[in-house]
Design a protein around this motif. Sequence first.
Motif, PDB file in Angstrom:
ATOM      1  N   ASN A 150     -24.712 -10.308   9.657  1.00  0.00           N
ATOM      2  CA  ASN A 150     -25.776 -11.087   9.022  1.00  0.00           C
ATOM      3  C   ASN A 150     -26.569 -10.254   8.023  1.00  0.00           C
ATOM      4  N   LEU A 151     -26.830  -8.991   8.391  1.00  0.00           N
ATOM      5  CA  LEU A 151     -27.543  -8.096   7.482  1.00  0.00           C
ATOM      6  C   LEU A 151     -26.721  -7.844   6.225  1.00  0.00           C
ATOM      7  N   ASN A 152     -25.434  -7.618   6.406  1.00  0.00           N
ATOM      8  CA  ASN A 152     -24.546  -7.361   5.279  1.00  0.00           C
ATOM      9  C   ASN A 152     -24.504  -8.554   4.323  1.00  0.00           C
ATOM     10  N   MET A 153     -24.388  -9.749   4.891  1.00  0.00           N
ATOM     11  CA  MET A 153     -24.301 -10.948   4.058  1.00  0.00           C
ATOM     12  C   MET A 153     -25.612 -11.208   3.317  1.00  0.00           C
ATOM     13  N   LYS A 154     -26.736 -10.919   3.966  1.00  0.00           N
ATOM     14  CA  LYS A 154     -28.040 -11.102   3.319  1.00  0.00           C
ATOM     15  C   LYS A 154     -28.231 -10.104   2.186  1.00  0.00           C
ATOM     16  N   MET A 155     -27.925  -8.835   2.471  1.00  0.00           N
ATOM     17  CA  MET A 155     -28.139  -7.774   1.487  1.00  0.00           C
ATOM     18  C   MET A 155     -27.298  -7.981   0.228  1.00  0.00           C
ATOM     19  N   HIS A 156     -26.071  -8.448   0.420  1.00  0.00           N
ATOM     20  CA  HIS A 156     -25.152  -8.588  -0.711  1.00  0.00           C
ATOM     21  C   HIS A 156     -24.981 -10.037  -1.155  1.00  0.00           C
ATOM     22  N   ASN A 157     -25.768 -10.934  -0.543  1.00  0.00           N
ATOM     23  CA  ASN A 157     -25.708 -12.353  -0.898  1.00  0.00           C
ATOM     24  C   ASN A 157     -24.267 -12.866  -0.837  1.00  0.00           C
ATOM     25  N   SER A 158     -23.592 -12.532   0.258  1.00  0.00           N
ATOM     26  CA  SER A 158     -22.165 -12.851   0.404  1.00  0.00           C
ATOM     27  C   SER A 158     -21.963 -14.182   1.117  1.00  0.00           C
ATOM     28  N   SER A 159     -20.899 -14.854   0.759  1.00  0.00           N
ATOM     29  CA  SER A 159     -20.480 -16.048   1.483  1.00  0.00           C
ATOM     30  C   SER A 159     -19.625 -15.615   2.673  1.00  0.00           C
ATOM     31  N   GLU A 160     -19.311 -16.552   3.542  1.00  0.00           N
ATOM     32  CA  GLU A 160     -18.443 -16.257   4.687  1.00  0.00           C
ATOM     33  C   GLU A 160     -17.085 -15.758   4.209  1.00  0.00           C
ATOM     34  N   GLU A 161     -16.569 -16.393   3.193  1.00  0.00           N
ATOM     35  CA  GLU A 161     -15.268 -15.998   2.643  1.00  0.00           C
ATOM     36  C   GLU A 161     -15.321 -14.585   2.072  1.00  0.00           C
ATOM     37  N   GLU A 162     -16.398 -14.264   1.375  1.00  0.00           N
ATOM     38  CA  GLU A 162     -16.547 -12.926   0.797  1.00  0.00           C
ATOM     39  C   GLU A 162     -16.702 -11.865   1.885  1.00  0.00           C
ATOM     40  N   PHE A 163     -17.442 -12.216   2.942  1.00  0.00           N
ATOM     41  CA  PHE A 163     -17.582 -11.262   4.044  1.00  0.00           C
ATOM     42  C   PHE A 163     -16.234 -11.003   4.709  1.00  0.00           C
ATOM     43  N   ASN A 164     -15.449 -12.044   4.931  1.00  0.00           N
ATOM     44  CA  ASN A 164     -14.143 -11.875   5.558  1.00  0.00           C
ATOM     45  C   ASN A 164     -13.237 -10.977   4.721  1.00  0.00           C
ATOM     46  N   ALA A 165     -13.309 -11.127   3.400  1.00  0.00           N
ATOM     47  CA  ALA A 165     -12.511 -10.273   2.516  1.00  0.00           C
ATOM     48  C   ALA A 165     -12.997  -8.824   2.603  1.00  0.00           C
ATOM     49  N   PHE A 166     -14.312  -8.635   2.647  1.00  0.00           N
ATOM     50  CA  PHE A 166     -14.891  -7.307   2.797  1.00  0.00           C
ATOM     51  C   PHE A 166     -14.450  -6.675   4.117  1.00  0.00           C
ATOM     52  N   ALA A 167     -14.515  -7.445   5.211  1.00  0.00           N
ATOM     53  CA  ALA A 167     -14.151  -6.932   6.533  1.00  0.00           C
ATOM     54  C   ALA A 167     -12.684  -6.529   6.574  1.00  0.00           C
ATOM     55  N   GLU A 168     -11.827  -7.340   5.984  1.00  0.00           N
ATOM     56  CA  GLU A 168     -10.390  -7.031   5.951  1.00  0.00           C
ATOM     57  C   GLU A 168     -10.142  -5.734   5.180  1.00  0.00           C
ATOM     58  N   ASN A 169     -10.815  -5.589   4.048  1.00  0.00           N
ATOM     59  CA  ASN A 169     -10.672  -4.382   3.245  1.00  0.00           C
ATOM     60  C   ASN A 169     -11.185  -3.163   4.008  1.00  0.00           C
ATOM     61  N   HIS A 170     -12.304  -3.342   4.717  1.00  0.00           N
ATOM     62  CA  HIS A 170     -12.888  -2.245   5.479  1.00  0.00           C
ATOM     63  C   HIS A 170     -11.945  -1.813   6.607  1.00  0.00           C
ATOM     64  N   LYS A 171     -11.318  -2.780   7.251  1.00  0.00           N
ATOM     65  CA  LYS A 171     -10.343  -2.465   8.311  1.00  0.00           C
ATOM     66  C   LYS A 171      -9.211  -1.614   7.760  1.00  0.00           C
ATOM     67  N   ASN A 172      -8.705  -1.970   6.580  1.00  0.00           N
ATOM     68  CA  ASN A 172      -7.613  -1.207   5.977  1.00  0.00           C
ATOM     69  C   ASN A 172      -8.055   0.211   5.616  1.00  0.00           C
ATOM     70  N   LEU A 173      -9.311   0.348   5.198  1.00  0.00           N
ATOM     71  CA  LEU A 173      -9.844   1.680   4.917  1.00  0.00           C
ATOM     72  C   LEU A 173      -9.907   2.524   6.190  1.00  0.00           C
ATOM     73  N   ILE A 174     -10.311   1.899   7.290  1.00  0.00           N
ATOM     74  CA  ILE A 174     -10.385   2.609   8.576  1.00  0.00           C
ATOM     75  C   ILE A 174      -8.999   3.086   8.996  1.00  0.00           C
ATOM     76  N   ILE A 175      -8.001   2.216   8.846  1.00  0.00           N
ATOM     77  CA  ILE A 175      -6.625   2.600   9.182  1.00  0.00           C
ATOM     78  C   ILE A 175      -6.194   3.806   8.350  1.00  0.00           C
ATOM     79  N   SER A 176      -6.447   3.741   7.045  1.00  0.00           N
ATOM     80  CA  SER A 176      -6.045   4.846   6.159  1.00  0.00           C
ATOM     81  C   SER A 176      -6.778   6.132   6.501  1.00  0.00           C
ATOM     82  N   MET A 177      -8.085   6.043   6.677  1.00  0.00           N
ATOM     83  CA  MET A 177      -8.882   7.240   6.942  1.00  0.00           C
ATOM     84  C   MET A 177      -8.486   7.907   8.256  1.00  0.00           C
TER      85      MET A 177
END
Length: 207
Positions: A168-195
């Motif tokens: 909720n904090l992330n979506m408020k700070m970046h004015n993100s929609s649910e769809e945008e948050f899901n895309a962000f989360a998916e990208n973040h997961k892939n970064l975690i795997i790589s790191m």
Amino acid sequence: MTCITQSSEEKIKEAAKSVFLKKGFAGTTARDIAEAACMNIALTNYYFRSKEKLFQEIFRDLFSYYCKNTLKIFEKPISIREKLIELIEEDFQMMKTEPTLVLFLMTEIHRDPERLLPELTNFKQLLNVTLSNQIKEEIDNGRMRNISVEHLMPLIMGSLQFIFVGKNLNMKMHNSSEEEFNAFAENHKNLIISMITEYLFIPEAVI
């Protein structure tokens, strides 16, 4: 109020599960559970004797549900690299589809670890034996950096779970929609795997 149409015992358990997930153990009363199940308190006490006993049963069921796919991954005859990637994917999907469940388990274990410790025993044993042995073998063979399970699991789970705890904090700070948050989360997961995989696994020397 929507009543659950099942046997009395199952009706009470389902009602209790929904209330515990929403309010936690401390915030839930026997009356809350009885009202959610559309029953009187005397009947709920008849089946489960106390809120404590009912909570223990609900917690055990929910923790088993949370762990079942992770435990299957631990036992797979695959490389530790593949296993860690699957663990990350599994934890991500669980957080994405069942965020309330994960937060409930974390909160209750933090609140009273001694009382809930028996439920964690089998999970801990498999974690310490199966995963630790495989990690040790990779370290001994020079294919993996020296790291313990006690450090590795918080690195994985903490990195993933914080995304959804702070949703909720992330979506408020970046004015993100649910769809945008899901895309962000998916990208973040892939970064975690790589790191994690690029740090942990030592490339083979080129001769």
